[in-house]
Design an enzyme around this catalytic site. Structure first.
Site, PDB file in Angstrom:
ATOM      1  N   ARG A 182     -57.770 -20.607 -12.913  1.00 43.27           N
ATOM      2  CA  ARG A 182     -58.894 -21.384 -13.434  1.00 43.27           C
ATOM      3  C   ARG A 182     -59.562 -22.117 -12.283  1.00 43.27           C
ATOM      4  O   ARG A 182     -59.079 -22.082 -11.156  1.00 43.27           O
ATOM      5  CB  ARG A 182     -58.416 -22.362 -14.512  1.00 43.27           C
ATOM      6  N   GLY A 183     -60.699 -22.778 -12.604  1.00 43.37           N
ATOM      7  CA  GLY A 183     -61.473 -23.425 -11.548  1.00 43.37           C
ATOM      8  C   GLY A 183     -62.529 -22.433 -11.083  1.00 43.37           C
ATOM      9  O   GLY A 183     -62.222 -21.263 -10.830  1.00 43.37           O
ATOM     10  N   ALA A 184     -63.763 -22.913 -10.984  1.00 40.78           N
ATOM     11  CA  ALA A 184     -64.894 -22.000 -10.774  1.00 40.78           C
ATOM     12  C   ALA A 184     -64.713 -21.023  -9.593  1.00 40.78           C
ATOM     13  O   ALA A 184     -64.813 -19.800  -9.779  1.00 40.78           O
ATOM     14  CB  ALA A 184     -66.177 -22.808 -10.630  1.00 40.78           C
ATOM     15  N   ARG A 199     -65.119 -15.857 -19.556  1.00 39.67           N
ATOM     16  CA  ARG A 199     -65.481 -17.275 -19.649  1.00 39.67           C
ATOM     17  C   ARG A 199     -66.952 -17.408 -19.224  1.00 39.67           C
ATOM     18  O   ARG A 199     -67.332 -16.851 -18.193  1.00 39.67           O
ATOM     19  CB  ARG A 199     -64.593 -18.149 -18.742  1.00 39.67           C
ATOM     20  N   GLN A 230     -55.619 -30.727 -17.114  1.00 40.12           N
ATOM     21  CA  GLN A 230     -55.667 -30.251 -15.725  1.00 40.12           C
ATOM     22  C   GLN A 230     -55.487 -31.395 -14.728  1.00 40.12           C
ATOM     23  O   GLN A 230     -55.024 -31.190 -13.614  1.00 40.12           O
ATOM     24  CB  GLN A 230     -57.009 -29.546 -15.437  1.00 40.12           C
ATOM     25  N   ASP A 277     -68.860 -26.530 -12.154  1.00 39.13           N
ATOM     26  CA  ASP A 277     -68.762 -25.121 -12.567  1.00 39.13           C
ATOM     27  C   ASP A 277     -70.095 -24.383 -12.433  1.00 39.13           C
ATOM     28  O   ASP A 277     -70.116 -23.158 -12.291  1.00 39.13           O
ATOM     29  CB  ASP A 277     -68.252 -25.021 -14.007  1.00 39.13           C
ATOM     30  N   ASN A 325     -69.554 -29.433 -15.591  1.00 37.41           N
ATOM     31  CA  ASN A 325     -68.157 -29.549 -15.147  1.00 37.41           C
ATOM     32  C   ASN A 325     -67.307 -29.840 -16.384  1.00 37.41           C
ATOM     33  O   ASN A 325     -67.817 -29.927 -17.513  1.00 37.41           O
ATOM     34  CB  ASN A 325     -68.021 -30.652 -14.087  1.00 37.41           C
ATOM     35  N   LYS A 326     -66.030 -29.966 -16.193  1.00 40.51           N
ATOM     36  CA  LYS A 326     -65.077 -30.161 -17.294  1.00 40.51           C
ATOM     37  C   LYS A 326     -65.536 -31.242 -18.267  1.00 40.51           C
ATOM     38  O   LYS A 326     -66.036 -32.288 -17.848  1.00 40.51           O
ATOM     39  CB  LYS A 326     -63.714 -30.525 -16.673  1.00 40.51           C
TER      40      LYS A 326
HETATM   41  O1  MRU Z   1     -61.463 -25.054 -17.521  1.00 37.91           O
HETATM   42  P1  MRU Z   1     -61.186 -25.132 -16.049  1.00 37.91           P
HETATM   43  O2  MRU Z   1     -59.868 -25.710 -15.741  1.00 37.91           O
HETATM   44  O3  MRU Z   1     -61.452 -23.817 -15.363  1.00 37.91           O
HETATM   45  O4  MRU Z   1     -62.285 -26.163 -15.521  1.00 37.91           O
HETATM   46  C1  MRU Z   1     -62.330 -26.421 -14.152  1.00 37.91           C
HETATM   47  C2  MRU Z   1     -63.284 -27.479 -13.776  1.00 37.91           C
HETATM   48  O5  MRU Z   1     -64.019 -27.999 -14.581  1.00 37.91           O
HETATM   49  C3  MRU Z   1     -63.363 -27.810 -12.316  1.00 37.91           C
HETATM   50  O6  MRU Z   1     -63.719 -29.144 -12.136  1.00 37.91           O
HETATM   51  C4  MRU Z   1     -64.447 -26.935 -11.657  1.00 37.91           C
HETATM   52  O7  MRU Z   1     -64.233 -25.584 -11.938  1.00 37.91           O
HETATM   53  C5  MRU Z   1     -64.508 -27.124 -10.196  1.00 37.91           C
HETATM   54  S1  MRU Z   1     -63.169 -26.343  -9.374  1.00 37.91           S
HETATM   55  C6  MRU Z   1     -63.343 -26.469  -7.717  1.00 37.91           C
END
Ligand code: MRU
Length: 353
Positions: A49-51, A93, A204, A245, A255-256
């Site tokens: 996970r994470g962009a 996603r 997270q 993201d 973002n999250k």
């Molecule tokens: O749902 P996730 O855990 O993939 O969400 C991740 C985030 O929102 C992070 O803050 C974002 O991807 C930046 S990662 C460098």
């Protein structure tokens, strides 16, 4: 020690190895993805996970899709397979633009290679696809380091920093984005304290960010998401820093879920709000944040915490995984290229000129 979230093992017949983030912090387990379906599943269920990490994983997913072809089927057939796998992985996603950008990039490279090498063997095309996926992975590592170096001056000695979700090494192929800034400040010997928002519903922040910062020897304190305002009111937060993201052409940032609320709170308390993200997270084709697709996830993510039920069975649930922070709530965006102060259509365009 900074953890490595994912890597390709071997050559064109190799596999993708990822740290299974569903099991952290209790267990540190590596998962081998040997099919494109396994990569899809790992993305969908947040094992990876994470962009930026999503982009890298998806790129390697295309290498695995091509492994399914047996014998020399010709480049046309291989390109069809690649295109099908792109559509499939793109449906995993919707919010992080890095996923789509990486898929488009690998597919374009496969097409370019095929056009330039009409009679190439399938194996050569597979190698070209692997090379491009490796390039995306290596570039991400560089981008992360540069973000850290560009953002490190914002962390003053003695500062208290609030972060949300996980924008660390686990979210990228390098040392993270928001956390990269903290890692670089730590390397310089600065002393600072980090508050990691728990980040409901999937935690997270408490599971991953707290784990990463502890590993790195950085002073970290976990707080529930609903404590942020009170921390700020008490003067316990000097700055907020998060990842992203997808960032629209006007600087609006997805973002999250919970990031928007933090930005409002930061503004109300006169606290600077920083976003750290690589250029690959900008979607300049999108005018504003309103056009960013927001993923909605399964209701049970809210009805349960682990195995424990925390809401009545069958109760209605709204579970958007992301929100959009308007550019006017963001003090500065830190990228691999430098910084965008007071993000707006004009300052973002100037940054990418
Ligand atoms: O749902 P996730 O855990 O993939 O969400 C991740 C985030 O929102 C992070 O803050 C974002 O991807 C930046 S990662 C460098």
């Amino acid at each position: 020690m900074i953890v490595s979230a994912l890597r390709w093992v071997g050559g064109i017949d190799g596999y993708l190895e990822i740290v299974d983030q569903r099991r952290l912090p209790g267990e540190f387990v590596k998962l081998q993805c040997r099919t494109v379906e396994q990569v899809f599943d790992a993305i969908k269920t947040l094992a990876v996970r994470g962009a930026p990490a999503l982009g890298v994983a998806a790129a390697y997913g295309l290498v695995l899709a091509l492994q399914e072809l047996t014998g020399d089927v010709g480049v046309e057939r291989a390109l069809q397979q690649c295109a099908r796998a792109c559509d499939y992985l793109a449906s995993s996603r919707p919010t992080a633009v890095n996923l789509f950008r990486a898929l488009d990039r690998v597919k374009s490279e496969a097409e370019r290679f095929a056009a330039a090498n009409n009679n190439a063997a399938t194996e050569q095309l597979r190698q070209a696809v692997l090379d491009e996926a490796n390039a995306i992975c290596a570039e991400d590592e560089q981008l992360c380091r540069r973000i850290g170096q560009n953002g490190e001056p914002f962390i003053k000695d003695g500062a208290a920093v609030l972060t949300h979700c996980n924008a660390g090494a686990l979210a990228t192929a390098g040392q993270g984005t928001a956390l990269s800034v903290l890692f670089e400040a730590h390397k310089k010997g600065k002393r600072f304290r980090v508050y990691a928002d728990e980040t409901r519903p999937l935690l997270q922040g408490s599971r991953l960010t707290a784990w990463e910062l502890l590993q790195a020897g950085i002073d970290v304190t976990v707080v529930c998401d609903n404590m942020a305002g009170w921390l700020m009111k008490q003067g316990k937060v000097d700055l907020v820093i998060t990842g992203a993201d997808r960032i629209a052409a006007n600087g609006d940032t997805a973002n999250k879920i919970g990031t928007y609320s933090l930005s409002v709170l930061a503004k109300a308390h006169g606290i600077p709000f920083y976003v750290a993200a690589p250029s690959s997270t900008f979607d300049l084709d999108i005018e504003t944040g309103e056009q960013i697709p927001i993923e909605e996830r399964d209701a049970d993510e809210l009805r349960f915490v682990g195995d424990g039920q925390v809401a009545p069975e069958g109760v209605d649930v709204y579970n958007p995984a992301f929100d959009v922070t308007p550019a006017e709530n963001i003090t500065t965006i830190i990228t691999d290229r430098g910084i965008i102060e007071s993000p707006s259509r004009a300052t973002v365009a100037q940054h990418f000129k």
